[in-house]
Design a protein around this motif. Structure first.
Motif, PDB file in Angstrom:
ATOM      1  N   SER A  44      18.573  -0.385  -3.972  1.00 43.34           N
ATOM      2  CA  SER A  44      18.817   1.009  -3.612  1.00 43.34           C
ATOM      3  C   SER A  44      18.881   1.857  -4.875  1.00 43.34           C
ATOM      4  N   LEU A  45      18.335   3.061  -4.769  1.00 37.94           N
ATOM      5  CA  LEU A  45      18.299   3.953  -5.924  1.00 37.94           C
ATOM      6  C   LEU A  45      19.376   5.028  -5.870  1.00 37.94           C
ATOM      7  N   HIS A  46      20.196   5.016  -4.801  1.00 36.51           N
ATOM      8  CA  HIS A  46      21.176   6.088  -4.635  1.00 36.51           C
ATOM      9  C   HIS A  46      22.300   5.594  -3.727  1.00 36.51           C
ATOM     10  N   PRO A  47      23.549   6.037  -3.952  1.00 37.01           N
ATOM     11  CA  PRO A  47      24.658   5.620  -3.088  1.00 37.01           C
ATOM     12  C   PRO A  47      24.458   5.974  -1.616  1.00 37.01           C
ATOM     13  N   ASN A  48      23.674   7.013  -1.322  1.00 36.79           N
ATOM     14  CA  ASN A  48      23.438   7.401   0.067  1.00 36.79           C
ATOM     15  C   ASN A  48      22.407   6.528   0.774  1.00 36.79           C
ATOM     16  N   LEU A  49      21.770   5.627   0.031  1.00 39.74           N
ATOM     17  CA  LEU A  49      20.741   4.757   0.608  1.00 39.74           C
ATOM     18  C   LEU A  49      21.232   3.313   0.636  1.00 39.74           C
ATOM     19  N   ARG A  98      14.465   8.049  -1.459  1.00 39.71           N
ATOM     20  CA  ARG A  98      15.121   8.452  -2.708  1.00 39.71           C
ATOM     21  C   ARG A  98      15.435   9.942  -2.700  1.00 39.71           C
ATOM     22  N   LYS A  99      14.466  10.752  -2.303  1.00 40.75           N
ATOM     23  CA  LYS A  99      14.671  12.201  -2.315  1.00 40.75           C
ATOM     24  C   LYS A  99      15.604  12.651  -1.196  1.00 40.75           C
ATOM     25  N   LEU A 100      15.489  12.058  -0.023  1.00 34.48           N
ATOM     26  CA  LEU A 100      16.413  12.405   1.061  1.00 34.48           C
ATOM     27  C   LEU A 100      17.846  12.078   0.663  1.00 34.48           C
ATOM     28  N   ALA A 101      18.048  10.938   0.024  1.00 37.00           N
ATOM     29  CA  ALA A 101      19.389  10.554  -0.419  1.00 37.00           C
ATOM     30  C   ALA A 101      19.934  11.562  -1.424  1.00 37.00           C
ATOM     31  N   GLU A 102      19.084  12.035  -2.328  1.00 34.66           N
ATOM     32  CA  GLU A 102      19.512  13.035  -3.304  1.00 34.66           C
ATOM     33  C   GLU A 102      19.891  14.345  -2.623  1.00 34.66           C
ATOM     34  N   MET A 103      19.305  14.624  -1.450  1.00 35.98           N
ATOM     35  CA  MET A 103      19.619  15.834  -0.700  1.00 35.98           C
ATOM     36  C   MET A 103      20.875  15.682   0.152  1.00 35.98           C
ATOM     37  N   GLY A 104      21.508  14.510   0.110  1.00 36.29           N
ATOM     38  CA  GLY A 104      22.743  14.311   0.853  1.00 36.29           C
ATOM     39  C   GLY A 104      22.577  13.589   2.173  1.00 36.29           C
ATOM     40  N   VAL A 105      21.340  13.212   2.524  1.00 32.22           N
ATOM     41  CA  VAL A 105      21.113  12.475   3.762  1.00 32.22           C
ATOM     42  C   VAL A 105      21.524  11.023   3.540  1.00 32.22           C
ATOM     43  N   GLN A 106      22.284  10.482   4.485  1.00 32.82           N
ATOM     44  CA  GLN A 106      22.668   9.076   4.412  1.00 32.82           C
ATOM     45  C   GLN A 106      21.650   8.251   5.191  1.00 32.82           C
ATOM     46  N   ILE A 107      21.083   7.254   4.540  1.00 28.88           N
ATOM     47  CA  ILE A 107      20.008   6.477   5.146  1.00 28.88           C
ATOM     48  C   ILE A 107      20.358   4.994   5.107  1.00 28.88           C
ATOM     49  N   ASP A 108      20.265   4.349   6.262  1.00 32.86           N
ATOM     50  CA  ASP A 108      20.281   2.895   6.334  1.00 32.86           C
ATOM     51  C   ASP A 108      18.848   2.464   6.606  1.00 32.86           C
ATOM     52  N   PHE A 109      18.229   1.840   5.612  1.00 41.83           N
ATOM     53  CA  PHE A 109      16.820   1.441   5.726  1.00 41.83           C
ATOM     54  C   PHE A 109      16.756  -0.039   6.094  1.00 41.83           C
ATOM     55  N   TYR A 110      16.271  -0.306   7.298  1.00 41.16           N
ATOM     56  CA  TYR A 110      16.177  -1.667   7.808  1.00 41.16           C
ATOM     57  C   TYR A 110      14.770  -2.202   7.537  1.00 41.16           C
ATOM     58  N   MET A 111      14.683  -3.394   6.935  1.00 34.43           N
ATOM     59  CA  MET A 111      13.391  -3.980   6.597  1.00 34.43           C
ATOM     60  C   MET A 111      13.497  -5.505   6.626  1.00 34.43           C
ATOM     61  N   GLY A 158       0.811  -1.209   0.000  1.00 32.03           N
ATOM     62  CA  GLY A 158       0.000   0.000   0.000  1.00 32.03           C
ATOM     63  C   GLY A 158       0.842   1.256   0.000  1.00 32.03           C
ATOM     64  N   GLY A 159       0.235   2.336   0.502  1.00 31.21           N
ATOM     65  CA  GLY A 159       0.886   3.635   0.470  1.00 31.21           C
ATOM     66  C   GLY A 159       2.150   3.710   1.306  1.00 31.21           C
ATOM     67  N   LEU A 160       2.270   2.870   2.342  1.00 30.13           N
ATOM     68  CA  LEU A 160       3.467   2.904   3.187  1.00 30.13           C
ATOM     69  C   LEU A 160       4.714   2.583   2.371  1.00 30.13           C
ATOM     70  N   GLY A 161       4.621   1.559   1.520  1.00 25.28           N
ATOM     71  CA  GLY A 161       5.766   1.199   0.691  1.00 25.28           C
ATOM     72  C   GLY A 161       6.129   2.294  -0.284  1.00 25.28           C
ATOM     73  N   VAL A 162       5.121   2.903  -0.911  1.00 22.53           N
ATOM     74  CA  VAL A 162       5.372   4.012  -1.845  1.00 22.53           C
ATOM     75  C   VAL A 162       6.047   5.166  -1.119  1.00 22.53           C
ATOM     76  N   HIS A 163       5.532   5.499   0.062  1.00 17.27           N
ATOM     77  CA  HIS A 163       6.092   6.600   0.848  1.00 17.27           C
ATOM     78  C   HIS A 163       7.568   6.353   1.164  1.00 17.27           C
ATOM     79  N   CYS A 164       7.889   5.170   1.682  1.00 20.39           N
ATOM     80  CA  CYS A 164       9.282   4.876   2.053  1.00 20.39           C
ATOM     81  C   CYS A 164      10.201   4.915   0.840  1.00 20.39           C
ATOM     82  N   TYR A 165       9.731   4.403  -0.272  1.00 19.71           N
ATOM     83  CA  TYR A 165      10.522   4.380  -1.506  1.00 19.71           C
ATOM     84  C   TYR A 165      10.843   5.796  -1.977  1.00 19.71           C
TER      85      TYR A 165
END
Length: 415
Positions: free
Chosen positions: A79-84, A57-70, A46-53
């Protein structure tokens, strides 16, 4: 006086003990987030998956480094970006958004839903701590929905990290008879978080009723990636008189109201066809009801649709209806707008706070829903005008804006 070897051993010991502090000072200057989720495409319901995706992606493009645990799943997320970095924790066979009632959960899973969630939370904590031991430095822990409340709270307590909790929906929005056990988990998540993000003012009021103080809650609306829908222009040859419902077949989404409206509309617009896309506990009941109403030749049940099939369905429909009894936001409404499909939503939808060029009805008012559907199906000029205005309006709702506002919350708690 200690010898050279002794002095060197002191230096090495200090370096080991302070790893992740002064040795990683450069890394600390970057915003780095340990994000705990349950869904990430291709594992999404549902929408939760779309939101996280889209958010990551956008936070990573802004330079935020994210480790997403799932949880680990059969199809590997990318991953769509080196920061993710996507860190898979463990496998799970339980779908928490099945919409199953308490009795059905007992019969289907035993009580393994909570066992699976508890196991995931325990292993998620171990994974995060292992990354910290390797030298990872986090500014913020960010968790989504009740499924990760326990892990987020333990990490905050053990590491002293500020905690952001995004509530996409509550048990009140998912069940006709809310389950007290889940409500207590959600209240715990609200209480332990430093800031709570939610997706509409309607949800903000609900969280305050559940004990959230006004100063703690931030409303950040969802968005849509309009570029994904542009390439489906060829499917926008409308005037086929197709009405679309797309969502989980559960009571909160209003599929039965959609069927009753279809019955009324078919008497006035006999050539109209009604597509019900999605799966859920009510699907057998809805199929039986469509036969009972004499709609077996007018209603098409598609079952699950892939993302590509969903976009084709939006673009190929004349009207999209979201008649939800309770809808904290409703990303599908923005997806329909991005497809240029005239839209009718219930007044119980959070997305109604920000969209203008749509029609709204009370979820229970089948007569009003039918009247609006008949008007849209009978007057192509009305559909064309709504489509044009929706396509202009939907450009305002970007994930870049959502991510920027989320980053502000991170900075607020990280201070």
């Amino acid at each position: 006086m200690p010898g050279a070897n002794t002095t060197l051993s002191y230096v090495n010991e200090i370096a080991r003990l302070t790893r992740g502090s002064w040795l990683n000072y450069a890394d600390r200057r970057k915003m780095r987030v340990a994000m705990l989720g349950w869904e990430f495409p291709p594992f999404a319901s549902g929408g939760l998956g779309v939101h996280c995706y889209e958010l990551t992606r956008k936070l990573a493009e802004m330079g935020v480094q994210i480790d997403f645990y799932m949880p680990r799943c059969r199809e590997r997320p990318r991953s769509l970006h080196p920061n993710l970095r996507i860190i898979e924790v463990d496998a799970t066979t339980v779908n928490p958004y099945s919409g199953a009632k308490t009795q059905q959960l007992r019969e289907t899973y035993g009580w393994s839903l909570f066992d699976a969630v508890a196991s995931y939370n325990r292993l998620a904590v171990e994974c995060v701590l292992a990354e910290i031991e390797k030298g990872a430095y986090y500014n913020v822990v960010h968790n989504h929905d009740w499924l990760t409340v326990a892990a987020a709270g333990e990490l905050k307590m053990r590491q002293g990290l500020p905690l952001v909790f995004t509530v996409h929906s509550t048990e009140y929005d998912r069940a006709s008879v809310p389950w007290d056990r889940l409500l207590s988990v959600e209240r715990q998540g609200i209480a332990q978080a430093d800031r709570v993000i939610t997706v509409s003012n309607r949800m903000r009021e609900r969280l305050m009723q559940m004990g959230a103080p006004d100063w703690k809650v931030r409303v950040i609306y969802n968005a849509v990636n309009g570029e994904l829908y542009d390439k489906y222009d060829a499917w926008r040859e409308k005037n086929r008189k197709i009405v679309l419902f797309l969502g989980r077949m559960v009571e909160q989404k209003g599929p039965m109201q959609f069927l009753y409206a279809a019955k009324k509309v078919s008497g006035r617009v006999p050539e109209a066809r009604f597509v019900m896309a999605g799966t859920g506990d009510m699907l057998p009941q809805l199929i039986s009801k469509s036969i009972e109403l004499g709609l077996q030749d007018k209603v098409i049940f598609t079952g699950y649709l892939s993302e590509d099939e969903q976009r084709k369905a939006y673009a190929g429909s004349d009207v999209y209806v979201m008649p939800s009894v309770s809808e904290p936001f409703g990303i599908t409404a923005l997806e329909a707008m991005a497809s240029g499909t005239p839209l009718i939503i219930s007044k119980s939808s959070g997305v109604g706070e920000i969209v203008k060029n749509v029609l709204q009805v009370d979820f229970w008012d089948v007569d009003e829903l039918s009247a609006k559907l008949i008007a849209l199906l009978k007057y192509p000029a009305l559909r064309r005008e709504m489509s044009k205005e929706e396509l202009k309006e939907v450009r305002k709702f970007t994930w870049s804006t959502t991510a920027a506002k989320t980053l502000e919350v991170y900075k607020e708690v990280a201070r």
